[in-house]
Design a protein around this motif. Sequence first.
Motif, PDB file in Angstrom:
ATOM      1  N   GLY A   1      -7.282  -1.943  -7.461  1.00 55.84           N
ATOM      2  CA  GLY A   1      -6.104  -1.590  -6.689  1.00 55.84           C
ATOM      3  C   GLY A   1      -6.095  -0.176  -6.164  1.00 55.84           C
ATOM      4  O   GLY A   1      -5.097   0.282  -5.640  1.00 55.84           O
ATOM      5  N   THR A   2      -7.180   0.607  -6.321  1.00 59.38           N
ATOM      6  CA  THR A   2      -7.166   1.989  -5.863  1.00 59.38           C
ATOM      7  C   THR A   2      -8.170   2.184  -4.747  1.00 59.38           C
ATOM      8  O   THR A   2      -9.183   1.522  -4.669  1.00 59.38           O
ATOM      9  N   ASN A   3      -7.845   3.124  -3.870  1.00 59.83           N
ATOM     10  CA  ASN A   3      -8.729   3.508  -2.787  1.00 59.83           C
ATOM     11  C   ASN A   3      -8.575   5.012  -2.612  1.00 59.83           C
ATOM     12  O   ASN A   3      -7.733   5.489  -1.858  1.00 59.83           O
ATOM     13  N   LEU A   4      -9.390   5.786  -3.366  1.00 59.59           N
ATOM     14  CA  LEU A   4      -9.223   7.233  -3.411  1.00 59.59           C
ATOM     15  C   LEU A   4      -9.618   7.888  -2.099  1.00 59.59           C
ATOM     16  O   LEU A   4      -9.086   8.936  -1.745  1.00 59.59           O
ATOM     17  N   GLN A   5     -10.540   7.281  -1.366  1.00 59.83           N
ATOM     18  CA  GLN A   5     -10.950   7.888  -0.112  1.00 59.83           C
ATOM     19  C   GLN A   5      -9.799   7.883   0.895  1.00 59.83           C
ATOM     20  O   GLN A   5      -9.633   8.824   1.658  1.00 59.83           O
ATOM     21  N   GLN A   6      -8.995   6.836   0.892  1.00 59.22           N
ATOM     22  CA  GLN A   6      -7.871   6.763   1.804  1.00 59.22           C
ATOM     23  C   GLN A   6      -6.621   7.403   1.220  1.00 59.22           C
ATOM     24  O   GLN A   6      -5.615   7.549   1.912  1.00 59.22           O
ATOM     25  N   GLY A   7      -6.641   7.760  -0.050  1.00 54.80           N
ATOM     26  CA  GLY A   7      -5.470   8.351  -0.692  1.00 54.80           C
ATOM     27  C   GLY A   7      -4.336   7.373  -0.870  1.00 54.80           C
ATOM     28  O   GLY A   7      -3.168   7.766  -0.807  1.00 54.80           O
ATOM     29  N   THR A   8      -4.644   6.067  -1.031  1.00 58.30           N
ATOM     30  CA  THR A   8      -3.613   5.054  -1.208  1.00 58.30           C
ATOM     31  C   THR A   8      -3.939   4.183  -2.415  1.00 58.30           C
ATOM     32  O   THR A   8      -5.069   4.168  -2.903  1.00 58.30           O
ATOM     33  N   VAL A   9      -2.931   3.502  -2.899  1.00 58.95           N
ATOM     34  CA  VAL A   9      -3.111   2.540  -3.975  1.00 58.95           C
ATOM     35  C   VAL A   9      -2.460   1.230  -3.536  1.00 58.95           C
ATOM     36  O   VAL A   9      -1.394   1.227  -2.897  1.00 58.95           O
ATOM     37  N   GLN A  10      -3.111   0.091  -3.822  1.00 59.55           N
ATOM     38  CA  GLN A  10      -2.606  -1.221  -3.455  1.00 59.55           C
ATOM     39  C   GLN A  10      -2.241  -2.008  -4.701  1.00 59.55           C
ATOM     40  O   GLN A  10      -2.951  -1.951  -5.703  1.00 59.55           O
ATOM     41  N   PHE A  11      -1.139  -2.731  -4.624  1.00 65.77           N
ATOM     42  CA  PHE A  11      -0.725  -3.557  -5.754  1.00 65.77           C
ATOM     43  C   PHE A  11       0.163  -4.685  -5.244  1.00 65.77           C
ATOM     44  O   PHE A  11       0.709  -4.627  -4.144  1.00 65.77           O
TER      45      PHE A  11
ATOM     46  N   ALA B   1      -2.486  16.826 -11.317  1.00 67.53           N
ATOM     47  CA  ALA B   1      -3.740  16.321 -10.780  1.00 67.53           C
ATOM     48  C   ALA B   1      -4.905  17.178 -11.245  1.00 67.53           C
ATOM     49  O   ALA B   1      -5.993  16.686 -11.539  1.00 67.53           O
ATOM     50  N   GLU B   2      -4.699  18.538 -11.307  1.00 73.87           N
ATOM     51  CA  GLU B   2      -5.747  19.419 -11.791  1.00 73.87           C
ATOM     52  C   GLU B   2      -6.060  19.145 -13.250  1.00 73.87           C
ATOM     53  O   GLU B   2      -7.210  19.183 -13.686  1.00 73.87           O
ATOM     54  N   ASP B   3      -5.007  18.822 -14.040  1.00 68.68           N
ATOM     55  CA  ASP B   3      -5.227  18.502 -15.451  1.00 68.68           C
ATOM     56  C   ASP B   3      -6.069  17.252 -15.593  1.00 68.68           C
ATOM     57  O   ASP B   3      -6.956  17.178 -16.448  1.00 68.68           O
TER      58      ASP B   3
ATOM     59  N   SER C   1       0.849  -1.191   0.000  1.00 68.96           N
ATOM     60  CA  SER C   1       0.000   0.000   0.000  1.00 68.96           C
ATOM     61  C   SER C   1       0.882   1.237   0.000  1.00 68.96           C
ATOM     62  O   SER C   1       1.751   1.390   0.868  1.00 68.96           O
ATOM     63  N   LEU C   2       0.669   2.110  -0.982  1.00 66.86           N
ATOM     64  CA  LEU C   2       1.419   3.360  -1.074  1.00 66.86           C
ATOM     65  C   LEU C   2       0.454   4.530  -1.220  1.00 66.86           C
ATOM     66  O   LEU C   2      -0.619   4.394  -1.821  1.00 66.86           O
ATOM     67  N   GLN C   3       0.834   5.664  -0.655  1.00 66.24           N
ATOM     68  CA  GLN C   3       0.015   6.855  -0.798  1.00 66.24           C
ATOM     69  C   GLN C   3       0.073   7.369  -2.223  1.00 66.24           C
ATOM     70  O   GLN C   3       1.102   7.306  -2.889  1.00 66.24           O
ATOM     71  N   ILE C   4      -1.087   7.887  -2.688  1.00 66.63           N
ATOM     72  CA  ILE C   4      -1.118   8.513  -4.006  1.00 66.63           C
ATOM     73  C   ILE C   4      -0.382   9.841  -3.914  1.00 66.63           C
ATOM     74  O   ILE C   4      -0.693  10.679  -3.057  1.00 66.63           O
ATOM     75  N   PRO C   5       0.626  10.074  -4.746  1.00 66.24           N
ATOM     76  CA  PRO C   5       1.411  11.309  -4.639  1.00 66.24           C
ATOM     77  C   PRO C   5       0.590  12.539  -5.049  1.00 66.24           C
ATOM     78  O   PRO C   5      -0.317  12.450  -5.870  1.00 66.24           O
ATOM     79  N   ASP C   6       0.917  13.679  -4.452  1.00 69.17           N
ATOM     80  CA  ASP C   6       0.306  14.956  -4.823  1.00 69.17           C
ATOM     81  C   ASP C   6       1.075  15.503  -6.013  1.00 69.17           C
ATOM     82  O   ASP C   6       2.203  15.991  -5.872  1.00 69.17           O
ATOM     83  N   LEU C   7       0.456  15.419  -7.189  1.00 76.36           N
ATOM     84  CA  LEU C   7       1.149  15.818  -8.415  1.00 76.36           C
ATOM     85  C   LEU C   7       0.871  17.258  -8.809  1.00 76.36           C
ATOM     86  O   LEU C   7       1.249  17.690  -9.910  1.00 76.36           O
TER      87      LEU C   7
END
Length: 308
Positions: free
Chosen positions: A274-284, A254-256, A244-250
């Motif tokens: 593999g995504t969980n946007l509410q938690q801000g993480t991605v699993q793989f 991200a706005e694009d 599990s890794l946090q989704i980076p703030d790009l």
Amino acid sequence: MSFVEYGDTIKDGDTAIVFLGHESMFPVKVQHGSVTQTKYGVIRHSTDLIGKKYGSKVTCSKGGWVFILHPTPELWTVNLPHRTQILYSTDISVITMMLELKPGSIVCESGTGSGSLSHALIRTVAPTGHLYTVEFHQQRAEKAKEEFREHGVEHLVTVTNQDVCKNGFGVSDIADAVFLDIPSPWEAIGHAKSALKAEGGRICSFSPCIEQVQRTCLAMEEYGFTEINTLEVLLRVYNVRTISLQIPDLGKAAEDNSSAGFDSSNPSNQGSPGTNLQQGTVQFKSGVPLREMVGHTGYLTFATKSLF
């Protein structure tokens, strides 16, 4: 029961492998009236083992269960009683391939030690080949004979108790391959050459120290061996697990994405694998190496007997 032929049913006198888990197993000699203690309770040989099929799930006295496996050289390597340091499957597989062994091959080995490589060699050359193995230590030689007899392979191996550096292998001009695992292999190169067949053959020497390798290579050159090369086998095991890794703030990227029509409230986007946007993480799934790696075991030096 034989280590080179599969038997379907467990019999009195067999050597079987009690499998509790991938990291927990041990050999047992099946005997009528005997019992074996495990952390799951008692196994009664007469009722729980004899007559059952190999691979059976056996329930122990405490309600836990184990599997009873048919012995193989691979299982024996990780379960045998250690009388010496042994070779493991990583080195054994390279040795059998580089020595070009096959059913019908004649192999000379020194020393026998705990018999880990010996069982693999016997299985490789069976049913028409033969292993001549030499052990300097008398008690180890006698124990090896006993194990080969119990494992049903005594007709495929000849065990000799002598100093290979002084007395050789006891055979001449018949071996397809020779393997040396002794402190001073350079002293046995001449005997190895004598044991190999006149048409040539392969030799392998296992040594833990590079100084031993250097002296062995010089001896091989002196006795006319060619294609001399040394290698080292290192094993690196990976565990496959979920990361599990946090989704980076790009930032602007991200706005694009948002302006491009990505809607986090859209159920179809939230259901992406593999995504969980509410938690801000991605699993793989990822392969992660172990914290500790099996390091140096020894150097394998191979050479070919010259025809000239």
